[in-house]
Design a protein around this motif. Structure first.
Motif, PDB file in Angstrom:
ATOM      1  N   ARG A 134     -11.993  56.791 -53.441  1.00 15.51           N
ATOM      2  CA  ARG A 134     -10.859  56.750 -54.162  1.00 15.51           C
ATOM      3  C   ARG A 134     -10.858  55.032 -54.098  1.00 15.51           C
ATOM      4  O   ARG A 134      -9.862  54.652 -54.670  1.00 15.51           O
ATOM      5  N   LEU A 135     -11.539  54.321 -53.612  1.00 13.55           N
ATOM      6  CA  LEU A 135     -11.554  52.745 -53.519  1.00 13.55           C
ATOM      7  C   LEU A 135     -12.375  51.831 -54.721  1.00 13.55           C
ATOM      8  O   LEU A 135     -12.278  50.896 -54.422  1.00 13.55           O
ATOM      9  N   GLY A 136     -13.006  52.576 -55.481  1.00  9.29           N
ATOM     10  CA  GLY A 136     -13.804  51.914 -56.427  1.00  9.29           C
ATOM     11  C   GLY A 136     -15.155  51.109 -56.017  1.00  9.29           C
ATOM     12  O   GLY A 136     -14.933  49.718 -56.271  1.00  9.29           O
ATOM     13  N   ARG A 343     -22.498  44.001 -50.806  1.00  5.26           N
ATOM     14  CA  ARG A 343     -23.095  45.045 -50.707  1.00  5.26           C
ATOM     15  C   ARG A 343     -23.597  45.205 -49.082  1.00  5.26           C
ATOM     16  O   ARG A 343     -23.184  46.333 -48.757  1.00  5.26           O
ATOM     17  N   PRO A 344     -24.444  44.505 -48.404  1.00  2.00           N
ATOM     18  CA  PRO A 344     -24.818  45.109 -47.316  1.00  2.00           C
ATOM     19  C   PRO A 344     -23.502  44.920 -46.170  1.00  2.00           C
ATOM     20  O   PRO A 344     -23.306  45.678 -45.235  1.00  2.00           O
ATOM     21  N   TRP A 405     -10.956  42.164 -50.626  1.00  3.68           N
ATOM     22  CA  TRP A 405     -11.297  40.935 -50.276  1.00  3.68           C
ATOM     23  C   TRP A 405     -12.828  40.627 -50.896  1.00  3.68           C
ATOM     24  O   TRP A 405     -12.938  39.467 -51.404  1.00  3.68           O
ATOM     25  N   LEU A 406     -13.715  41.421 -50.838  1.00  4.79           N
ATOM     26  CA  LEU A 406     -15.103  41.403 -51.331  1.00  4.79           C
ATOM     27  C   LEU A 406     -15.065  41.541 -52.695  1.00  4.79           C
ATOM     28  O   LEU A 406     -16.356  41.056 -53.447  1.00  4.79           O
ATOM     29  N   GLY A 407     -13.956  41.817 -53.376  1.00  3.09           N
ATOM     30  CA  GLY A 407     -14.102  41.835 -55.070  1.00  3.09           C
ATOM     31  C   GLY A 407     -14.939  43.009 -55.611  1.00  3.09           C
ATOM     32  O   GLY A 407     -15.597  42.953 -56.581  1.00  3.09           O
ATOM     33  N   LEU A 408     -15.118  44.197 -54.787  1.00  2.15           N
ATOM     34  CA  LEU A 408     -16.071  45.012 -55.366  1.00  2.15           C
ATOM     35  C   LEU A 408     -15.378  45.883 -56.499  1.00  2.15           C
ATOM     36  O   LEU A 408     -16.164  46.483 -57.230  1.00  2.15           O
TER      37      LEU A 408
END
Length: 537
Positions: A134-136, A343-344, A405-408
């Protein structure tokens, strides 16, 4: 609580919680656990206790098999190194780390520490994906998370059986255990392929959608139970079986079966997942009632130490596991460059524990082979529950903020655009191949020109739609307008058909035939929405 009342209660609660979660924008999995927890401590409500064999033998097989069906074999194979490092290496490292922490920080013996480590080492295959989808998240991150969830329970449950045997008997041989571990892994992979092959052949002979769906329901149990009975875990066999059917099924499973199977499995897995999350919270009361020999101070210290250790162990394993192989192997680095640090980090943060860990803890024997109480059994039960609660609720609630926050989401949006472009290219190529085949058939069979032109026009409209969807924003808006108008016309046709039925101008059977055509077309329009469910069964 009687079984039939419990079933109705669970289904009703799933419906209410799902509606509340949708309105509150909270992940349904977390809301379900919290509601179960509140119900568990509410005075006057009946006591609900989870049978571990219910989870391990009846719930896990279809969940793992369904996840294997939904997983792309090509993407799984491409990411097999990353998945293996997490599902095998990560679980083993976490088991050893927890055993060491329990031994040196809490004063446990090594055998009991390994039991606790094996129980809480595998991240859940259901909870993180229920939240993450749900979070992209970027596509590859989702694939690795899902692939890890498919296989890590197999590693953990095998280690669990070795650890329980060592704690119960007081003996353990690393060399013998390692050889047995390899034999179990190889045997389950081979058996999973065999069951996938047999299932597809049986379903082809059945030639009846209802029978085929029943066979698909029986398949995960046929793959899981024999391996479990022979001393394995069964998880890997069910996973491999699902992957095999996912890759080989599209050309062997008829369209009618696939359409009905999508609905059946979607509903079935939805109910299973909701029930699991609810029962996880409801298990708080029987756990508290059964644990009477653990002091509050002992529990608080042990819970804090173990929760920190289990979260830290995943971070300590994932970063080296992702970057070190690329640093040591230049060819790997050229083929698959260093990933961005986000990613990690997100892979490490989504180490959510779930119901399989709780079922494994509940299945611990009461006594050892020497007739003594199983070491730290009560404390292991409580620690497992607290690890599940903190990781699922705590990390789960923080996950949306961490992902932003991570910009994912921006990375995922770019990936989605590329995937949609590739999908449109595939559609164009397939339609062009169909038109060429139509021309060939027209010459071979001397087909009437009117028939050929009508069929060609249908595919021409599909090609025009694909070209428009790949064009400017105005063109895509035109497609959206077309779909909106067609949906309104379908509704008009549906109402007109129902009016004819009311006036006695049409029988019910004819109405159902027309309605099915309208439903399929309406479903096709809805299927153009990105992110719609897509299973091969």
């Amino acid at each position: 609580m009687q079984t039939h009342l419990l079933l109705i209660f669970v289904l009703a609660t799933i419906v209410v919680v799902a509606i509340a979660a949708n309105r509150s924008k909270l992940p349904p999995a977390i809301v379900m656990v919290l509601v179960g927890l509140v119900l568990a401590v509410t005075p006057g409500l009946p006591r609900v206790e989870l049978a571990p064999e219910l989870v391990l033998l009846l719930v896990v097989p279809p969940l793992v098999y369904s996840a294997g069906i939904a997983m792309s074999w090509r993407e799984f194979r491409y990411n097999i190194r990353s998945i293996s490092l997490l599902a095998v290496g990560g679980v083993t490292f976490t088991t050893v780390a927890i055993a060491a922490v329990a031994h040196y920080a809490l004063g446990w013996d090594w055998a009991a520490g390994f039991v606790l480590g094996a129980i809480i080492s595998p991240p859940d295959e259901v909870a993180p994906m229920a939240i993450a989808r749900r979070l992209g998240l970027p596509r590859r991150t989702l694939v690795v998370l899902e692939g890890e969830g498919l296989a890590n329970d197999a590693t953990a449950l095998i280690l669990y059986k070795f650890a329980v045997a060592a704690a119960a008997t007081g003996t353990f041989s690393f060399g013998s255990a390692f050889l047995i571990f390899l034999a179990i892994i190889g045997g389950e992979i081979a058996f999973g392929f065999a069951m996938g092959y047999a299932s597809l052949r049986l379903r082809k002979w059945a030639a009846d959608p209802r029978v085929e769906i029943l066979l698909s329901l029986l398949t995960p149990f046929a793959a899981y139970w024999p391996c479990e009975y022979l001393g394995g875990s069964g998880v890997l066999a069910a996973c491999v079986c699902g992957l095999y059917i996912s890759w080989n099924g599209p050309l062997l499973i008829p369209a009618a079966t696939r359409l009905q199977g999508i609905f059946f499995w979607d509903l079935f897995i939805y109910v299973l997942e909701g029930a699991l999350f609810l029962l996880t919270g409801l298990e708080a009361r029987p756990l508290l009632e059964r644990v009477v020999q653990v002091s509050g101070a002992e529990l608080a210290v042990a819970a804090l130490v173990i929760i920190v250790a289990v979260i830290a162990a995943r971070f300590l394993w994932i970063f080296p596991a992702i970057y070190l192989p690329r640093w040591l192997v230049p060819s790997l680095r050229r083929r698959d460059p260093y990933p961005i640090w986000q990613r990690p980090f997100i892979l490490s943060f989504t180490g959510v524990r779930g119901i399989v860990s709780l079922a494994a803890a509940l299945a611990l024997p009461l006594m050892t082979a020497a007739g003594e109480p199983f070491p730290h059994r009560d404390l292991i039960l409580l620690l497992t529950f607290w690890v599940i609660l903190v990781t699922l609720v705590g990390q789960g609630l923080l996950l949306p903020a961490v992902i932003d926050w991570l910009g994912l989401p921006k990375i995922a949006e770019i990936e989605q655009i590329e995937e949609e472009r590739a999908e449109r290219a595939a559609r164009r190529s397939a339609i062009n191949a169909v038109v060429q085949r139509l021309d060939q058939l027209a010459q071979e069979r001397d087909l009437p020109e009117t028939l050929v032109n009508n069929i060609r026009a249908q595919y021409g409209q599909r090609l025009d739609r694909t070209e428009l969807s790949d064009g400017e924003e105005d063109d895509r808006a035109l497609i959206d307008l077309h779909d909106e108008i067609e949906a309104l016309l379908i509704d008009t046709e549906r109402r007109h058909i129902f009016g004819q039925l009311e006036r006695g101008e049409l029988i019910d059977e004819a109405r159902r035939h027309i309605e099915r055509e309208l439903d399929l077309r309406e479903a096709e329009l809805l299927g153009n929405i990105p992110g719609a469910l897509n299973r091969d069964e």
